[in-house]
Enzyme design. Structure first.
Site, mmCIF file in Angstrom:
data_model
loop_
_atom_site.group_PDB
_atom_site.id
_atom_site.type_symbol
_atom_site.label_atom_id
_atom_site.label_comp_id
_atom_site.label_asym_id
_atom_site.label_seq_id
_atom_site.Cartn_x
_atom_site.Cartn_y
_atom_site.Cartn_z
ATOM 1 N N HIS A 101 -57.441 69.420 -23.005
ATOM 2 C CA HIS A 101 -57.664 70.854 -23.258
ATOM 3 C C HIS A 101 -57.750 71.577 -21.924
ATOM 4 O O HIS A 101 -58.296 71.054 -20.953
ATOM 5 C CB HIS A 101 -58.966 71.077 -24.044
ATOM 6 N N ASP A 129 -57.338 69.470 -32.711
ATOM 7 C CA ASP A 129 -56.187 69.031 -33.510
ATOM 8 C C ASP A 129 -56.193 67.543 -33.805
ATOM 9 O O ASP A 129 -55.360 67.070 -34.591
ATOM 10 C CB ASP A 129 -54.892 69.408 -32.773
HETATM 11 C C1 SDX Z 1 -55.068 73.909 -28.876
HETATM 12 O O1 SDX Z 1 -56.392 77.097 -25.345
HETATM 13 C C2 SDX Z 1 -57.002 76.854 -26.451
HETATM 14 O O2 SDX Z 1 -58.126 77.223 -26.659
HETATM 15 C C3 SDX Z 1 -56.164 76.114 -27.470
HETATM 16 C C4 SDX Z 1 -56.876 75.680 -28.741
HETATM 17 C C5 SDX Z 1 -57.320 76.852 -29.583
HETATM 18 O O3 SDX Z 1 -58.273 76.696 -30.342
HETATM 19 O O4 SDX Z 1 -56.624 77.906 -29.530
HETATM 20 O O5 SDX Z 1 -58.008 74.892 -28.416
HETATM 21 C C6 SDX Z 1 -55.953 74.855 -29.631
HETATM 22 O O6 SDX Z 1 -53.979 74.258 -28.543
HETATM 23 C C7 SDX Z 1 -55.598 72.548 -28.509
HETATM 24 C C8 SDX Z 1 -54.584 71.696 -27.683
HETATM 25 C C9 SDX Z 1 -53.578 71.041 -28.618
HETATM 26 N N1 SDX Z 1 -52.514 70.388 -27.848
HETATM 27 C C10 SDX Z 1 -52.403 69.057 -27.749
HETATM 28 O O7 SDX Z 1 -53.200 68.265 -28.234
HETATM 29 C C11 SDX Z 1 -51.152 68.581 -27.007
HETATM 30 C C12 SDX Z 1 -51.527 67.487 -26.022
HETATM 31 N N2 SDX Z 1 -52.352 68.080 -24.965
HETATM 32 C C13 SDX Z 1 -51.655 68.453 -23.731
HETATM 33 O O8 SDX Z 1 -50.352 68.905 -23.862
HETATM 34 C C14 SDX Z 1 -52.568 69.256 -22.801
HETATM 35 O O9 SDX Z 1 -53.742 68.564 -22.695
HETATM 36 C C15 SDX Z 1 -52.867 70.710 -23.107
HETATM 37 C C16 SDX Z 1 -51.643 71.492 -23.386
HETATM 38 C C17 SDX Z 1 -53.801 70.821 -24.270
HETATM 39 C C18 SDX Z 1 -53.566 71.292 -21.872
HETATM 40 O O10 SDX Z 1 -52.619 71.322 -20.861
HETATM 41 P P1 SDX Z 1 -53.023 71.691 -19.333
HETATM 42 O O11 SDX Z 1 -54.362 72.303 -19.261
HETATM 43 O O12 SDX Z 1 -51.864 72.436 -18.750
HETATM 44 O O13 SDX Z 1 -53.162 70.289 -18.661
HETATM 45 P P2 SDX Z 1 -51.971 69.505 -17.922
HETATM 46 O O14 SDX Z 1 -50.790 69.416 -18.848
HETATM 47 O O15 SDX Z 1 -51.768 70.111 -16.579
HETATM 48 O O16 SDX Z 1 -52.595 68.031 -17.789
HETATM 49 C C19 SDX Z 1 -53.385 67.665 -16.662
HETATM 50 C C20 SDX Z 1 -53.132 66.156 -16.523
HETATM 51 C C21 SDX Z 1 -51.648 65.806 -16.350
HETATM 52 O O17 SDX Z 1 -51.580 64.580 -15.674
HETATM 53 P P3 SDX Z 1 -51.216 64.588 -14.064
HETATM 54 O O18 SDX Z 1 -49.939 65.416 -13.901
HETATM 55 O O19 SDX Z 1 -52.408 65.212 -13.390
HETATM 56 O O20 SDX Z 1 -51.003 63.123 -13.717
HETATM 57 O O21 SDX Z 1 -53.549 65.475 -17.722
HETATM 58 C C22 SDX Z 1 -52.401 64.898 -18.342
HETATM 59 C C23 SDX Z 1 -51.173 65.565 -17.759
HETATM 60 O O22 SDX Z 1 -50.037 64.704 -17.811
HETATM 61 N N3 SDX Z 1 -52.507 65.129 -19.777
HETATM 62 C C24 SDX Z 1 -52.236 64.243 -20.723
HETATM 63 C C25 SDX Z 1 -52.503 64.885 -21.935
HETATM 64 N N4 SDX Z 1 -52.926 66.134 -21.697
HETATM 65 C C26 SDX Z 1 -52.931 66.284 -20.353
HETATM 66 N N5 SDX Z 1 -51.793 62.958 -20.660
HETATM 67 C C27 SDX Z 1 -51.619 62.324 -21.837
HETATM 68 N N6 SDX Z 1 -51.860 62.878 -23.060
HETATM 69 C C28 SDX Z 1 -52.305 64.164 -23.135
HETATM 70 N N7 SDX Z 1 -52.540 64.703 -24.336
#
Ligand code: SDX
Length: 425
Positions: A303, A360
């Site tokens: 998140h 989710d």
């Molecule tokens: C919602 O914003 C809100 O409030 C949203 C929400 C709401 O109520 O409106 O809470 C609802 O959208 C919840 C999120 C649902 N999405 C997912 O579950 C999809 C999987 N999650 C990721 O795509 C991600 O965690 C996000 C999109 C939720 C957040 O993305 P960020 O803040 O841009 O984080 P990032 O992608 O920059 O990740 C930071 C690191 C990265 O690794 P490095 O490049 O540092 O090595 O963490 C890793 C990412 O690769 N990472 C994950 C991951 N999420 C982040 N690695 C594996 N699995 C994951 N799910």
């Protein structure tokens, strides 16, 4: 607390005002930065930028706090009804008993959609994703209810939208399974009407399962708002141009659909089904997540704001056990989800990146147990988020000095070059 931040840029030293919120959040006001220095700030995903001041929802990502208008999410999920939370978010306070009965009555009486709207459904192919239907149908409401100049017209459209969205959502489901649409009934409450329109065949004989109704109430409340998330930002950006309520909310539905945002609840179940089909080998998928050669992500994890836990995920994890047990549903995906969470949270990759289950991760397990199909999960998220989107659209519309949202950019393309005639290229 300092009242100004100091910026030194080239030969300039300027003071920038500091804003401190009611929970102590600190913001540096850069609204005059370009005029004073010619420079802008750059924050591509807005992770460090505040778009507005808002009094609707407070999140503390480090402490896992979520409050709607000051009320803790756990209290609201346990004690409130979804209509009460709609009233709280939109009007700023919980309704009195007479106000609650009046609000409920209005939500029931405006459930019907214009008969002409049913013709729109006929044009969609049966395989249409319900989010396409919901987004286009909500925008289409502005064809039937164009007036939104006075506060009364706006308030009536808010009621119409809250009430008709559940009808449109159930119609999108009925369309996808080739069943006739069910008309809402005025002797049923918001949740009961929705469940009847989804599953009641015949309508008058449909008896609401109270476990399902209670679970649905909790799910909608937990999804009701989340400050400046992607889809709410879309609603605010579209609304800032003066677009009407229905057009602005339709933009929010479209933004929510993405698998990184609200579409994740559908992606989680599809991921769990894939892991189940692969012999429940969840370690393989945790390892895949960590592999540099793979772009696989554990859907439902991580998140932008929560860095310890998502309080909503904790509530849903407990609820998933209770709802499935109460309904006598034995879903192997729940076991896989729980094991996957255990394995991931013991793995340094997830701990270092502060990746925990988000809202989710468990919501789809409960929707499944309630009989809601996977491609309706994000529609359910949208139904929950509706009051939050509306509250933010209204707060921005009523905020003094609101201007159209128009960010700047840093241009990195070609510098000026002369035109070249065709036969010289
Ligand atoms: C919602 O914003 C809100 O409030 C949203 C929400 C709401 O109520 O409106 O809470 C609802 O959208 C919840 C999120 C649902 N999405 C997912 O579950 C999809 C999987 N999650 C990721 O795509 C991600 O965690 C996000 C999109 C939720 C957040 O993305 P960020 O803040 O841009 O984080 P990032 O992608 O920059 O990740 C930071 C690191 C990265 O690794 P490095 O490049 O540092 O090595 O963490 C890793 C990412 O690769 N990472 C994950 C991951 N999420 C982040 N690695 C594996 N699995 C994951 N799910």
């Amino acid at each position: 607390m300092t009242k100004t931040a100091k910026l030194s840029l080239n030969d300039q030293n300027i003071d920038l005002p500091v804003i401190v919120g009611s929970e102590g959040e600190v913001g540096i006001d850069i609204s005059k930065l370009r005029g004073q220095t010619g420079a802008i700030t750059l924050d591509p995903s807005f992770a460090n930028s505040g778009a507005c001041e808002s009094a609707i929802t407070y999140i503390n990502g480090e402490k896992g706090i979520l409050r709607y208008r000051g009320y803790d999410i756990a209290d609201l999920a346990e004690h409130a009804s979804f209509p009460e939370v709609c009233h709280l978010l939109i009007y700023g306070r919980l309704p009195t008993r007479p106000e609650r009965e009046d609000f409920r009555g209005r939500l029931t009486r405006h459930s019907l959609v214009h008969e002409d709207m049913k013709k729109f459904f006929e044009g969609f192919p049966p395989t249409t994703h319900p989010m396409v239907v919901l987004s286009s149908m909500i925008a289409s409401l502005s064809a039937f209810y164009p007036g939104d100049d006075t506060a009364e017209e706006i308030d009536l459209n808010i009621i119409r939208l809250l009430s008709k969205a559940k009808t449109l959502a159930s119609y999108s489901y009925k369309k996808s399974i080739g069943q006739p649409f069910m008309y809402p009934q005025n002797d049923r409450t918001y949740l009961e009407n929705f469940l009847m329109m989804m599953f009641g065949v015949p309508a008058e004989k449909y008896e609401v399962n109270q476990v399902v109704r209670h679970a649905l109430n909790k799910l909608l409340i937990l999804h009701a708002d989340h400050e400046q998330n992607c889809s709410t930002t879309a609603v605010r950006v579209v609304g800032s141009g003066g677009a009407n309520l229905f057009a602005s909310i339709s933009a929010g539905v479209s933004a929510l659909w993405g698998p990184l945002h609200g579409g994740a609840n559908q992606a989680v179940i599809e991921m769990l089904e894939m892991i189940q089909a692969d012999g429940a080998n969840y370690q393989k998928y945790v390892d895949l997540t960590k592999s540099k050669d793979s772009d696989f992500k554990l859907m439902g994890f991580g998140h932008r704001v929560y860095k310890n836990f998502d309080p909503r995920a904790r509530i849903l994890k407990e609820a998933s056990d209770n709802v499935l047990a109460s309904l006598g549903v034995d879903d192997p995906l729940l076991e896989i989800a729980q094991r996957l969470e255990e394995v991931a949270l013991a793995d340094s990759y997830f701990v270092e990146r502060k990746l925990y289950p988000n809202i989710d991760f468990y919501s789809g397990i409960i929707y499944r147990a309630m009989g809601i199909p996977t491609d309706m999960f994000t529609v359910m998220f949208a139904l929950g988020r509706l009051p939050g989107w509306i509250a933010h659209w209204l707060e921005q519309r009523n905020a003094p000095g609101t201007r159209i949202n128009r960010p700047r950019q840093i241009y990195t393309g070609e510098t000026a070059r002369p035109w070249v005639k065709l036969d010289n290229r």
